[in-house]
Design an enzyme around this catalytic site. Structure first.
Site, PDB file in Angstrom:
ATOM      1  N   CYS A 101       0.846  -1.188   0.000  1.00 13.42           N
ATOM      2  CA  CYS A 101       0.000   0.000   0.000  1.00 13.42           C
ATOM      3  C   CYS A 101       0.886   1.243   0.000  1.00 13.42           C
ATOM      4  CB  CYS A 101      -0.940   0.088   1.189  1.00 13.42           C
ATOM      5  SG  CYS A 101      -2.036  -1.306   1.361  1.00 13.42           S
ATOM      6  N   ARG A 127       3.578   0.102  -5.183  1.00 18.21           N
ATOM      7  CA  ARG A 127       3.469  -0.528  -3.864  1.00 18.21           C
ATOM      8  C   ARG A 127       2.193  -1.361  -3.713  1.00 18.21           C
ATOM      9  NH1 ARG A 127       6.840   2.066  -0.058  1.00 18.21           N
ATOM     10  NH2 ARG A 127       5.540   1.209   1.565  1.00 18.21           N
ATOM     11  N   TRP A 139      -2.813  -2.625  -1.668  1.00 13.86           N
ATOM     12  CA  TRP A 139      -2.525  -4.042  -1.907  1.00 13.86           C
ATOM     13  C   TRP A 139      -3.335  -4.782  -0.851  1.00 13.86           C
ATOM     14  CZ3 TRP A 139      -0.296  -8.137   0.850  1.00 13.86           C
ATOM     15  CH2 TRP A 139       0.001  -9.275   0.081  1.00 13.86           C
ATOM     16  N   ASN A 169      -1.417   1.930   5.793  1.00 19.22           N
ATOM     17  CA  ASN A 169      -0.551   0.891   5.242  1.00 19.22           C
ATOM     18  C   ASN A 169      -0.099   0.026   6.403  1.00 19.22           C
ATOM     19  OD1 ASN A 169       1.379  -0.617   3.867  1.00 19.22           O
ATOM     20  ND2 ASN A 169       2.950   0.959   4.087  1.00 19.22           N
ATOM     21  N   GLY A 170      -0.416  -1.256   6.369  1.00 24.31           N
ATOM     22  CA  GLY A 170      -0.033  -2.137   7.475  1.00 24.31           C
ATOM     23  C   GLY A 170      -1.201  -3.045   7.815  1.00 24.31           C
ATOM     24  N   GLU A 228      16.589 -17.543  -9.453  1.00 29.51           N
ATOM     25  CA  GLU A 228      16.190 -16.172  -9.793  1.00 29.51           C
ATOM     26  C   GLU A 228      15.535 -16.123 -11.176  1.00 29.51           C
ATOM     27  OE1 GLU A 228      15.693 -13.592  -8.288  1.00 29.51           O
ATOM     28  OE2 GLU A 228      15.828 -11.937  -9.689  1.00 29.51           O
ATOM     29  N   LYS A 272      11.751 -14.766 -11.838  1.00 28.71           N
ATOM     30  CA  LYS A 272      11.451 -13.674 -12.763  1.00 28.71           C
ATOM     31  C   LYS A 272      10.335 -14.091 -13.701  1.00 28.71           C
ATOM     32  CE  LYS A 272      12.758 -11.058 -11.217  1.00 28.71           C
ATOM     33  NZ  LYS A 272      13.474 -10.916 -10.013  1.00 28.71           N
ATOM     34  N   GLU A 299       6.777 -14.551 -11.873  1.00 28.55           N
ATOM     35  CA  GLU A 299       6.081 -13.384 -11.325  1.00 28.55           C
ATOM     36  C   GLU A 299       5.536 -12.443 -12.397  1.00 28.55           C
ATOM     37  OE1 GLU A 299       8.309 -10.793  -8.683  1.00 28.55           O
ATOM     38  OE2 GLU A 299      10.134 -11.078  -9.827  1.00 28.55           O
ATOM     39  N   HIS A 331      16.456 -36.481  -8.941  1.00 28.77           N
ATOM     40  CA  HIS A 331      15.800 -36.961  -7.718  1.00 28.77           C
ATOM     41  C   HIS A 331      14.309 -36.624  -7.689  1.00 28.77           C
ATOM     42  CE1 HIS A 331      19.643 -38.169  -6.084  1.00 28.77           C
ATOM     43  NE2 HIS A 331      20.135 -36.989  -6.456  1.00 28.77           N
ATOM     44  N   LYS A 372       5.593  -3.991  -4.832  1.00 26.88           N
ATOM     45  CA  LYS A 372       7.052  -3.844  -4.805  1.00 26.88           C
ATOM     46  C   LYS A 372       7.624  -4.026  -3.407  1.00 26.88           C
ATOM     47  CE  LYS A 372      11.014  -2.882  -6.699  1.00 26.88           C
ATOM     48  NZ  LYS A 372      11.618  -3.974  -7.483  1.00 26.88           N
TER      49      LYS A 372
HETATM   50  O1  M6R Z   1      12.809  -5.073  -1.099  1.00 25.03           O
HETATM   51  P1  M6R Z   1      13.291  -6.457  -0.839  1.00 25.03           P
HETATM   52  O2  M6R Z   1      14.557  -6.778  -1.520  1.00 25.03           O
HETATM   53  O3  M6R Z   1      13.398  -6.749   0.644  1.00 25.03           O
HETATM   54  O4  M6R Z   1      12.158  -7.387  -1.410  1.00 25.03           O
HETATM   55  C1  M6R Z   1      12.196  -8.776  -1.276  1.00 25.03           C
HETATM   56  C2  M6R Z   1      11.223  -9.446  -2.211  1.00 25.03           C
HETATM   57  O5  M6R Z   1       9.909  -9.057  -1.910  1.00 25.03           O
HETATM   58  C3  M6R Z   1      11.507  -9.117  -3.672  1.00 25.03           C
HETATM   59  O6  M6R Z   1      12.813  -9.440  -4.023  1.00 25.03           O
HETATM   60  C4  M6R Z   1      10.529  -9.868  -4.590  1.00 25.03           C
HETATM   61  O7  M6R Z   1      10.783 -11.236  -4.536  1.00 25.03           O
HETATM   62  C5  M6R Z   1      10.631  -9.340  -6.028  1.00 25.03           C
HETATM   63  N1  M6R Z   1       9.322  -9.182  -6.586  1.00 25.03           N
HETATM   64  C6  M6R Z   1      11.382 -10.235  -6.930  1.00 25.03           C
HETATM   65  O8  M6R Z   1      11.438  -9.767  -8.224  1.00 25.03           O
END
Ligand code: M6R
Length: 610
Positions: free
Chosen positions: A2, A27, A74, A100-101, A483, A487, A490, A506, A605
């Site tokens: 948020c 956010r 969010w 926010n929270g 990673e 990517k 998501e 395995h 984010k």
């Molecule tokens: O801001 P941060 O690095 O602490 O965030 C951690 C994860 O939320 C963040 O890396 C998330 O996995 C991304 N969407 C990955 O692309």
């Protein structure tokens, strides 16, 4: 999650709020809403969907107000619809809040309020707080006291803004666990979840501390503890410019951020690579050098992409400095009563510096007496401020929800840290110089990969209809496989798994058939032959092999259906290069499928809730 923003000053507030929400939209983007004080009354507009939907509602209204609050959501409690959108109000519609929270004890408070006859319109925890503030206000007739009293009764986290027609000259802001920044300009103030919504108006800011409340009027602000003790505010200057927040001709922020990587890596290295001395200077760690000399164990903690960089960090530090390293998901670390010795150093890695789980892990480690450091991008963020010392990665604002440039800059910083620690132990100056020299070449090598984007785009087009992908790598390239899979899933919603290549046999090998693309990070290192064997195992089952390989490797041509070359480098630096084609491939697949690259569904984010 948020984003919240409040403004009090002399500008037409609805424009300020909408512009601010657009900056904060990364956010959370489930719904958006605002509340302004128009002719002494609260006017609330809110709508499910993106800020754009809210903007459409406003367009035909002629508002004159110069004070208001707004929110982009969010969703946590209650589905993302118009009713659950913020702002929420008390029962008399005289007090509005954006939040926010999470209010953790909202359910019991709601029951108590309902028993007293108060009613609710939404399913949110936030409305409970609004109604509670209203209920207390009825007795004390003082907004600040009502807010402080209500906040003393709730548990959980909040970045909160309150606006009321009872006391129309002020906005009250409060923070516990969710960030709030107050921008200060002449006769105007902007309060926001982060500085990106403020920089357009001023670079002078105050970061609210946890359990701090700010009372902001047209020409002054006061900060206090929740117990009504005045606090002293330090004014910081933002190191941010508007251009960094624009797409600058790129179709998406993610693509812009991928292309920024040669520069952001140079920014991470600037002033830190002491080639002649064969060492690294990390000024932010000066105060803890002695602790590093005596450290028995390092614990790296993070979430998501940052956790993947922690895994690479483990390999680097154990390799170069021979210090045992453990990597922990922050969300697990905080709840499992971890064993921490006084001579442990805990390092939290976070792009945003606001991830709730990582921040909680920092606090857990601090409570247990560890030295806690941060590797963080956002200057002045909660994790940067909560840690004893740290290293900024200097990647600049990362707006695309999928992390790209922050990952490579985190790897750059972790490599420098490993070299520094190695030099405090047994790493020779000659060996260190070799690595540092190569590190300095990495930005130019990364540029070469970007020049190959059209080839990667063509591969993306060919495979974008696949329902599943496997990503496999070994050694330093195993976290890169994780990673790459993250990517893809998501931003394209295609199911993807990352695995250590040798683990495939395995279990995951059962998934392989002619419809399964398998991305191998198969660069030339000491286990190259082994990974070729793993590729054979996939080919034998008709899987389609997409290989990320070292340039001039002719052998791999016999193994791969698709080949993406990256420049040769030291194996320990390979992840910084090998991840880039995977970022591009995920990006182009997402575009090809018509997905929202920068704001993928269900994500935000900064994840500022547990
Ligand atoms: O801001 P941060 O690095 O602490 O965030 C951690 C994860 O939320 C963040 O890396 C998330 O996995 C991304 N969407 C990955 O692309």
């Amino acid at each position: 999650m948020c984003g919240i923003i409040g403004y009090i000053g002399n500008r037409q507030v609805s424009n300020v709020l909408i512009n601010g929400l657009k900056r904060l939209e990364y956010r959370g983007y489930d719904s958006a809403g605002l509340c302004i004080l128009e002719n002494g009354n609260l006017e609330i507009l809110k709508k499910a969907g993106k800020v754009y939907e809210l903007e459409k509602l406003i367009n035909h209204q002629q508002y004159t107000s110069t004070i208001g609050i707004a929110h982009t959501r969010w969703a946590t409690h209650g589905e993302p619809n118009d009713i659950n959108a913020h702002p929420h109000t008390d029962c008399n519609s005289k007090i509005a809040i954006v939040h926010n929270g999470i209010i953790e004890n909202y359910f019991s408070i709601k029951k108590q309020l309902q028993a007293k006859g108060f009613t609710f319109k939404s399913e949110t925890d936030t409305e409970v707080l609004a109604v509670l503030i209203g209920a207390i206000y009825e007795k004390c007739q003082n907004l600040e006291i009502a807010v402080r009293t209500a906040l003393s009764e709730v548990t959980g986290t909040f970045g909160l803004l309150v606006l009321s027609s009872y006391e129309p000259d002020k906005i009250i802001a409060a923070r516990r666990g969710s960030p709030l920044v107050l921008g200060i300009s002449k006769n105007e103030f902007i309060i926001s979840s982060d500085a990106t919504a403020i920089i357009q108006y001023t670079s002078q800011v105050v970061y609210l501390s946890d359990n701090e409340i700010a009372i902001v009027t047209n020409n002054q602000f006061t900060t206090k503890t929740m117990n009504n003790q005045e606090t002293k505010s330090i004014i910081h200057k933002l190191d941010l410019n508007l251009e960094q927040l624009e797409k600058n001709g790129f179709e998406h922020f993610m693509l812009k951020e991928i292309y920024e990587q040669p520069n952001t890596l140079n920014d991470a290295f600037r002033g830190r690579l002491l080639v002649d001395e064969g060492t690294i200077k990390l000024g932010g760690l000066r105060s803890v050098y002695d602790k590093f000399r005596n450290v028995r164990r390092l614990i790296l903690t993070a979430c998501g992409t940052s956790w993947h960089s922690a895994l690479v960090g483990e390999y680097l530090i154990e390799h170069l400095a021979q210090i045992p390293v453990e990597v922990e998901y922050a969300s697990e670390f905080r709840y499992r009563n971890p064993i921490i010795y006084p001579d442990d150093i805990v390092i939290a890695i976070s792009q945003s510096g606001e991830t709730a789980d990582t921040l909680a892990a920092v606090n857990e480690a601090k409570n247990k007496g560890a030295t806690v450091l941060g590797i963080v991008n956002v200057v002045g963020s909660s994790i940067a401020r909560a840690t004893d010392a740290g290293i900024y990665i200097h990647a600049g604002p990362e707006i695309g929800v999928a992390s790209t440039k922050a990952f490579t800059s985190q790897l750059a910083v972790l490599t420098m840290l490993a070299i520094m620690l190695g030099r405090m132990r047994n790493l020779s100056a000659i060996e260190a110089k070799k690595i540092i020299n190569e590190l300095a070449n990495i930005p130019d090598k990364l540029k070469k990969i970007l020049e190959n984007a059209e080839h990667i785009k063509a591969i993306a087009k060919k495979y974008c209809k696949s329902s599943n992908f496997l990503y496999l790598g070994r050694g330093y390239n195993f976290p890169v496989a994780l990673e790459g899979a993250l990517k893809l899933k998501e931003i394209s919603y295609i199911h993807a798994e990352g695995y250590p290549a040798a683990e495939m046999k395995h279990g995951p090998i059962a998934l392989i058939d002619e419809n399964m693309p398998v991305v191998f990070i198969a660069t030339q290192d000491e286990i190259y032959e082994k990974i070729l064997s793993n590729i054979e195992e996939v080919r034998a089952r008709k899987g389609k092999v997409i290989a990320i390989a070292t340039e001039e490797d002719e052998v791999i041509k016999n193994y791969a259906n698709e080949l993406i070359y990256i420049p040769k480098t030291l194996p320990m630096l390979t992840p910084i290069l090998a991840v880039v084609p995977l970022q591009l491939m995920a990006y182009y697949i997402s575009v090809e499928l018509g997905c929202n690259v920068d704001q993928p569904r269900n994500l935000a984010k900064s994840v500022t809730v547990e």
